[in-house]
Design an enzyme around this catalytic site. Sequence first.
Site: not given
Length: 191
Positions: A24-26, A95-98, A152
């Site tokens: 996930s992010m972070f 990086d940021e492959a999505q 979380c």
Amino acid sequence: MVFTEDIFKRKNETGGSVEVICGSMFSGKTEELIRRLNRARIARLSVQIFKPKTDTRYDENAIVSHSALSFPCVAIDNSASILLFYNGEHVVAIDEAQFFDADLVEVCNTLAAKGVRVIVAGLDMDFKGRPFGPMPAVMAIAESVTKLHAVCVRCGNPALYSYRIVPGEDKILLGETESYEPRCRNCYNIV
């Protein structure tokens, strides 16, 4: 269990490889990517890093973690450009492959077939909890997959979701803590 370092040691014996860092992010994906790149440089391996041009956060010519670690990179429009800019480096990082297109799988396979260690980092799910971009397909062809978890913000459990806290339905919305927060499965499903 095969550890990334084991794959790294056997590179000369088995050819190239594809490694995926997702979560996930972070969750520390870019930080882990930078850690692996620094280790490759210590081993005197040449490295080249790519990110999508659409990722304009922090720096247009570097990958940057949330903790401000950075590494120079080449920003490109599509995954095929990786092969155009490739100059024979031992390690290629993405990086940021999505945010890349479906051709990323073929690009990774092509580089790995040439003996290149390919390290891909990106979100595995979008803000709706669905597989994101080419990441599932890249994960399927990878020798190793490392799934990282954030914390979380609601309960402190491991977070695997990127919960969007601003309105909107666009799949891609660049943002940080003002737009997203990491959540565990339970807190993600509580509105």
